[in-house]
Design an enzyme around this catalytic site. Structure first.
Site, short mmCIF file in Angstrom:
data_model
loop_
_atom_site.label_atom_id
_atom_site.label_comp_id
_atom_site.label_asym_id
_atom_site.label_seq_id
_atom_site.Cartn_x
_atom_site.Cartn_y
_atom_site.Cartn_z
N CYS A 123 0.82 -1.22 0.00
CA CYS A 123 0.00 0.00 0.00
C CYS A 123 0.85 1.27 0.00
CB CYS A 123 -0.99 -0.01 1.16
SG CYS A 123 -0.27 0.10 2.80
N HIS A 182 -2.45 0.59 7.01
CA HIS A 182 -2.87 0.60 5.61
C HIS A 182 -3.11 2.04 5.17
CE1 HIS A 182 -4.40 -0.78 1.82
NE2 HIS A 182 -5.63 -0.35 2.04
N GLU A 194 -6.15 1.38 -4.27
CA GLU A 194 -5.33 0.81 -3.21
C GLU A 194 -4.64 -0.47 -3.67
OE1 GLU A 194 -7.54 -0.70 0.15
OE2 GLU A 194 -9.16 -1.46 -1.13
#
Length: 306
Positions: A123, A182, A194
């Site tokens: 990420c 994240h 993402e």
């Protein structure tokens, strides 16, 4: 995301950082489809035969979906969207330069077993790459925690504010107790792009405001590297800082160029000058000897390449 872990609980992703926050994990999301697109990077194809869950959202929906974002933020969205379909890989994107790398196995996540064979991003690796492409340099290195607390942040939004005040290019984060495991890039209209978890590919998803959603930040990176003018005629750039490396682009005459960084490499003698300094031109993906850039032999105000 940046790393992967743990148990399966619907609602929070299981991947996370491949950096210092490796222990901070997310839970898995149930697979809703099989994505059959084989990701490519620079002509290389990943042929690992693994069923790939597809997160909410379609590749065609990736882009700037609301007005008001800065040009840098819009370019970051565009750069991230270009990676739709590329593998999530734990620790991917954290090489010396921003860009996809092969991943690592996360011992706590069986889905990461193939990550060392997959070229891609986690990420924060995707966020790093997107803003490097958009702003020049490497403004957001590090993992999700570092990016969420970066000095490049100029505005913060709490979880309670939801998506109302957000603009495309803002970074959404998940974590609790001061941790961030994240991070994703907001597109507008309740959507985000993402790199979510091992076994999936970069995709567009609905923003997940529940669970441990921690809020969002707006990035205002430093100004892009300065511009300079070349001189001379029929000047070639090269793939590497060496005259023996492949030629990339020819400047028929004086041209304005953007310089990202410079380094000492092969010594060149031309036009009565001798210099071992070379500049990297990100818009061409190529190097040019500083002999053919107007200015000091070592350009003022330009950083040294890593």
């Amino acid at each position: 995301m940046n790393t992967t872990t743990g148990t399966t609980t619907r609602g929070t992703p299981r991947g996370g950082d491949g950096g210092p926050d490796m222990a901070m994990r997310r839970t898995a999301v149930a697979a809703v489809a099989v994505l059959t697109l084989l990701a490519t990077w620079g002509g290389a194809r990943d042929t690992t035969a693994v069923a790939v869950p597809k997160a909410a959202g379609a590749a065609g929906a990736c882009g700037v979906l609301a007005p008001g974002a800065s040009p840098v933020a819009e370019r970051a969205v565009g750069a991230a969207c270009e990676q739709i379909g590329v593998w999530y890989t734990w620790g991917g994107g954290h090489g010396q330069q921003p860009g996809p790398t092969y991943g690592q196995v996360d011992p706590s996540d069986p889905d990461s077993a193939h990550d060392p064979e997959r070229l891609g991003f986690d990420c924060s690796g995707l966020v790093r790459y997107a803003y490097a492409r958009a702003a020049g340099g490497d403004p957001l290195p590090g993992n999700a925690y570092h990016q969420f607390h970066s000095p490049q942040v100029n505005q913060r939004f709490t979880a309670a504010q939801g998506t109302g005040p957000l603009l495309p290019g803002d970074l959404l984060a998940w974590g609790s107790g001061g941790s961030v495991h994240h991070i994703a890039i907001y597109l507008g209209a309740g959507k985000m792009v993402e790199a979510r978890e091992s076994g999936t590919r970069i995709t567009v998803s609905d923003v997940r405001l529940g669970g441990d959603y921690a809020g969002a930040v707006r990035i205002a990176p430093a100004a892009a590297p300065g511009t300079f003018s070349t001189w001379g005629t029929d000047v070639w750039t090269h793939k590497e800082p060496s005259t023996t490396s492949p030629r990339v682009h020819r400047f028929p005459g004086p041209t304005t160029v953007r310089v990202e960084c410079q380094k000492h490499a092969e010594t060149v003698t031309a036009e009565g000058y001798t210099n071992d300094a070379w500049s990297y031109l990100p818009d061409y993906g190529a190097w040019i000897t500083n002999i053919y850039i107007k200015g000091a032999a070592w350009l003022d105000g330009v950083r040294t390449c890593p």
